[in-house]
Write an enzyme that holds these catalytic residues in place. Structure first.
Site, short mmCIF file in Angstrom:
data_model
loop_
_atom_site.label_atom_id
_atom_site.label_comp_id
_atom_site.label_asym_id
_atom_site.label_seq_id
_atom_site.Cartn_x
_atom_site.Cartn_y
_atom_site.Cartn_z
N SER A 1 -6.95 7.67 5.07
CA SER A 1 -5.89 6.66 5.03
C SER A 1 -5.46 6.18 6.42
O SER A 1 -4.93 5.09 6.54
CB SER A 1 -4.67 7.18 4.27
OG SER A 1 -3.98 8.15 5.02
N LYS B 1 1.38 8.82 8.25
CA LYS B 1 1.37 7.36 8.17
C LYS B 1 2.01 6.78 9.42
O LYS B 1 2.66 7.46 10.20
CB LYS B 1 2.14 6.86 6.94
CG LYS B 1 1.69 7.43 5.62
CD LYS B 1 0.31 6.97 5.23
CE LYS B 1 -0.09 7.63 3.91
NZ LYS B 1 -1.50 7.72 3.73
#
Length: 174
Positions: A33, A82
């Site tokens: 990701s 993230k």
């Protein structure tokens, strides 16, 4: 002599434990990701190890572009990595599957997204993240050695700019 060395080594356990739980801790990044920032290769056995600052994380003010680690709002046992793309008060344009075309990041929350939009479960799935879920801020890459200290800044910015901000940005580029 060896008993004395063993006892001396044992006295360091609380120091190491405290340091890794409250100051800095290495973490292994799994998944794609955050590729290409982390785990850029196609070899699935290569996983980056990063250094995460946990020092005063609750008082830290984050900026757009920071890479953070936080507990998943959907599964608190899971820690996600993230990039911060929206701060409290920012208007963001979420991507699908988020149900709204535009939203404002609430007070004490962050809008986070993975650098690899196609393989990321992030705020576009579960909404803004409370700053209380933040575990730490990624400082640098430790492993592999060929990428040690590599710049982790960059990524995508989902913030919708006001016309004044856009003008300031354009003037800065001239």
């Amino acid at each position: 002599m060896s008993l004395r060395k063993s006892l001396l080594a044992l006295t360091w356990i609380p120091v190491v434990y405290t340091f890794t739980n409250h100051v800095y801790q290495p973490y292994q990044i799994r998944g794609s990701s955050m590729s290409p920032t982390f785990n850029p290769g196609t070899d699935s056995t290569t996983k980056d190890i990063v250094l995460v600052s946990k020092l005063k994380v609750k008082e830290t003010s984050f900026t757009r572009g920071d890479v953070i680690m936080f507990r998943s709002p959907e599964n608190p046992e899971k820690i996600l990595t993230k990039r911060v793309v929206g701060l409290q008060g920012d208007r963001v344009r979420p991507k699908s599957p988020y149900p709204k075309a535009q939203t404002v990041v609430p007070r004490n929350h962050l809008w986070v997204e993975g650098d690899n939009a196609f393989h990321s479960i992030d705020s576009n799935n579960f909404g803004p993240v409370s700053q209380g879920l933040v575990v730490g801020k990624v400082v640098t890459i430790l492993w592999p050695l060929s990428r040690f200290g590599k710049d982790i800044l960059g990524g995508r910015d989902a913030r919708e700019l006001d016309p004044k901000d856009m003008l300031v940005k354009l003037i800065g580029e001239i």
